[in-house]
Design a protein around this motif. Structure first.
Motif, mmCIF file in Angstrom:
data_model
loop_
_atom_site.group_PDB
_atom_site.id
_atom_site.type_symbol
_atom_site.label_atom_id
_atom_site.label_comp_id
_atom_site.label_asym_id
_atom_site.label_seq_id
_atom_site.Cartn_x
_atom_site.Cartn_y
_atom_site.Cartn_z
ATOM 1 N N GLU A 141 -4.027 -6.591 6.851
ATOM 2 C CA GLU A 141 -3.849 -6.677 8.296
ATOM 3 C C GLU A 141 -2.371 -6.829 8.649
ATOM 4 O O GLU A 141 -1.889 -6.250 9.630
ATOM 5 C CB GLU A 141 -4.659 -7.847 8.850
ATOM 6 C CG GLU A 141 -6.162 -7.603 8.799
ATOM 7 C CD GLU A 141 -6.979 -8.864 9.014
ATOM 8 O OE1 GLU A 141 -8.177 -8.745 9.316
ATOM 9 O OE2 GLU A 141 -6.421 -9.979 8.861
ATOM 10 N N GLN A 142 -1.643 -7.582 7.837
ATOM 11 C CA GLN A 142 -0.205 -7.726 8.079
ATOM 12 C C GLN A 142 0.520 -6.395 7.891
ATOM 13 O O GLN A 142 1.461 -6.071 8.631
ATOM 14 C CB GLN A 142 0.386 -8.786 7.147
ATOM 15 C CG GLN A 142 -0.045 -10.195 7.495
ATOM 16 C CD GLN A 142 0.627 -11.241 6.639
ATOM 17 O OE1 GLN A 142 1.697 -11.019 6.075
ATOM 18 N NE2 GLN A 142 0.008 -12.407 6.526
ATOM 19 N N GLN A 143 0.075 -5.587 6.914
ATOM 20 C CA GLN A 143 0.689 -4.274 6.724
ATOM 21 C C GLN A 143 0.399 -3.374 7.930
ATOM 22 O O GLN A 143 1.271 -2.642 8.396
ATOM 23 C CB GLN A 143 0.186 -3.625 5.444
ATOM 24 C CG GLN A 143 0.857 -2.290 5.118
ATOM 25 C CD GLN A 143 2.346 -2.458 4.856
ATOM 26 O OE1 GLN A 143 2.751 -3.048 3.865
ATOM 27 N NE2 GLN A 143 3.173 -1.958 5.756
ATOM 28 N N MET A 144 -0.821 -3.438 8.427
ATOM 29 C CA MET A 144 -1.164 -2.684 9.633
ATOM 30 C C MET A 144 -0.283 -3.113 10.805
ATOM 31 O O MET A 144 0.191 -2.273 11.586
ATOM 32 C CB MET A 144 -2.638 -2.903 9.988
ATOM 33 C CG MET A 144 -3.609 -2.308 8.983
ATOM 34 S SD MET A 144 -5.324 -2.771 9.378
ATOM 35 C CE MET A 144 -6.176 -2.170 7.909
ATOM 36 N N LEU A 145 -0.051 -4.417 10.916
ATOM 37 C CA LEU A 145 0.786 -4.933 11.999
ATOM 38 C C LEU A 145 2.229 -4.465 11.852
ATOM 39 O O LEU A 145 2.874 -4.097 12.843
ATOM 40 C CB LEU A 145 0.711 -6.463 12.014
ATOM 41 C CG LEU A 145 1.541 -7.172 13.083
ATOM 42 C CD1 LEU A 145 1.211 -6.659 14.485
ATOM 43 C CD2 LEU A 145 1.341 -8.687 13.000
ATOM 44 N N GLY A 166 0.459 -5.108 -3.146
ATOM 45 C CA GLY A 166 -0.344 -6.317 -3.071
ATOM 46 C C GLY A 166 -1.666 -6.167 -2.357
ATOM 47 O O GLY A 166 -2.338 -7.168 -2.085
ATOM 48 N N LEU A 167 -2.071 -4.937 -2.058
ATOM 49 C CA LEU A 167 -3.299 -4.731 -1.294
ATOM 50 C C LEU A 167 -4.448 -4.303 -2.199
ATOM 51 O O LEU A 167 -4.251 -3.655 -3.225
ATOM 52 C CB LEU A 167 -3.085 -3.670 -0.211
ATOM 53 C CG LEU A 167 -1.956 -3.934 0.790
ATOM 54 C CD1 LEU A 167 -1.927 -2.823 1.835
ATOM 55 C CD2 LEU A 167 -2.117 -5.297 1.447
ATOM 56 N N ALA A 168 -5.654 -4.642 -1.797
ATOM 57 C CA ALA A 168 -6.847 -4.232 -2.530
ATOM 58 C C ALA A 168 -7.009 -2.716 -2.443
ATOM 59 O O ALA A 168 -6.588 -2.099 -1.447
ATOM 60 C CB ALA A 168 -8.081 -4.912 -1.939
ATOM 61 N N PRO A 169 -7.594 -2.081 -3.466
ATOM 62 C CA PRO A 169 -7.715 -0.616 -3.485
ATOM 63 C C PRO A 169 -8.348 -0.026 -2.230
ATOM 64 O O PRO A 169 -7.888 1.007 -1.732
ATOM 65 C CB PRO A 169 -8.584 -0.363 -4.722
ATOM 66 C CG PRO A 169 -8.283 -1.511 -5.630
ATOM 67 C CD PRO A 169 -8.074 -2.692 -4.726
ATOM 68 N N ILE A 170 -9.379 -0.666 -1.688
ATOM 69 C CA ILE A 170 -10.035 -0.116 -0.502
ATOM 70 C C ILE A 170 -9.100 -0.148 0.711
ATOM 71 O O ILE A 170 -9.108 0.756 1.553
ATOM 72 C CB ILE A 170 -11.361 -0.858 -0.193
ATOM 73 C CG1 ILE A 170 -12.138 -0.112 0.888
ATOM 74 C CG2 ILE A 170 -11.112 -2.307 0.198
ATOM 75 C CD1 ILE A 170 -13.566 -0.617 1.051
ATOM 76 N N VAL A 171 -8.240 -1.171 0.794
ATOM 77 C CA VAL A 171 -7.271 -1.271 1.893
ATOM 78 C C VAL A 171 -6.164 -0.241 1.699
ATOM 79 O O VAL A 171 -5.689 0.362 2.666
ATOM 80 C CB VAL A 171 -6.690 -2.697 1.980
ATOM 81 C CG1 VAL A 171 -5.687 -2.808 3.131
ATOM 82 C CG2 VAL A 171 -7.804 -3.721 2.161
ATOM 83 N N VAL A 172 -5.762 -0.021 0.455
ATOM 84 C CA VAL A 172 -4.759 1.013 0.160
ATOM 85 C C VAL A 172 -5.249 2.368 0.658
ATOM 86 O O VAL A 172 -4.491 3.127 1.288
ATOM 87 C CB VAL A 172 -4.456 1.066 -1.355
ATOM 88 C CG1 VAL A 172 -3.564 2.263 -1.681
ATOM 89 C CG2 VAL A 172 -3.793 -0.236 -1.814
#
Length: 235
Positions: A141-145, A166-172
């Motif tokens: 969410e911080q990366q999206m922000l 540092g993000l989970a694969p599904i978020v990547v």
């Protein structure tokens, strides 16, 4: 049309030379990626373009205009948005306040609100978290922000530094899908990424940087199939 032209730049940190004559270009509408190991000079290249690191030699042209060593706020106003490594959001500010910080030079409340709604079309989760402090959100969410804040200036060139870190694969996967969507909307993208597989899968072209020098270039597909690249970065 060439949006960005980097010509033989040299950048130092004190006496240490980080970039040793780096040259490359980005055409309008492209996704171009820089891949390389830690300390290769990827982040320094982006900082040199945006004005966060001082270039000692060489030149950087943006839409044909020399922007070498312009201040970071000047390059932002010209249409270059830089999302730095580590996201660098304002942890104690809400999502809305972070987005407003990204629109620091935008005039008119209606314009700002329209841009914020555009950001929410890419990142609906941010709308749900609008009054939540940035520092309390997940890494994804911080990366999206961080990306959303950069979009508030409606950039022509979006530079992303390690968006998958540092993000989970599904978020990547979600982040890279959004990068593709942004590109399809007409934003030119310069992507620095250690996840070479993901980067090359969406890039039109790529450059491999080692020890502050560009050592290889090609289309995303060519680099993904290159044996040296596969051994060094895709294994």
């Amino acid at each position: 049309m060439t949006v960005l032209e980097v010509n033989n730049i040299e950048t130092y940190y004190g006496a240490i030379q980080a970039l040793k004559g780096v040259s490359f270009q980005v055409e309008r509408g492209e996704i171009v990626t820089l891949i390389g190991s830690n300390g290769a000079g990827k982040s320094t290249t982006l900082k040199s373009i945006s004005g966060l690191a001082k270039v000692k030699k060489g030149a950087i042209l943006y839409n044909g205009q020399d922007i070498t060593n312009k201040q970071a706020h000047e390059t932002t106003l010209m249409g270059i948005s830089h999302v730095p490594e580590g996201r660098r959001i304002f942890a104690n500010l809400t999502v809305k306040e972070n987005l407003l910080m990204g629109a620091f030079s935008v005039k008119g409340k209606a314009v700002i609100e329209e841009r914020m709604e555009n950001v929410f079309t890419y990142f609906p989760r941010l709308k749900e978290r609008m009054n939540q402090k940035g520092g309390t959100m997940s890494g994804g969410e911080q990366q999206m922000l961080a990306i959303g804040r950069a979009l508030m200036m409606q950039p022509n060139l979006l530079m992303l530094d390690e968006p998958s870190m540092g993000l989970a694969p599904i978020v990547v996967e979600q982040i890279f899908e959004i990068i593709l969507q942004l590109n399809e909307m007409g934003i030119t993208i310069l992507l620095v990424e250690q996840n070479a597989y993901q980067a090359l899968s969406i890039a039109h072209r790529g450059y491999v940087i080692q020890n502050g020098e560009i050592v290889l270039t090609g289309t995303g597909k060519e680099l993904a199939e290159n044996e040296e690249v596969k051994e060094a970065y895709l294994a």
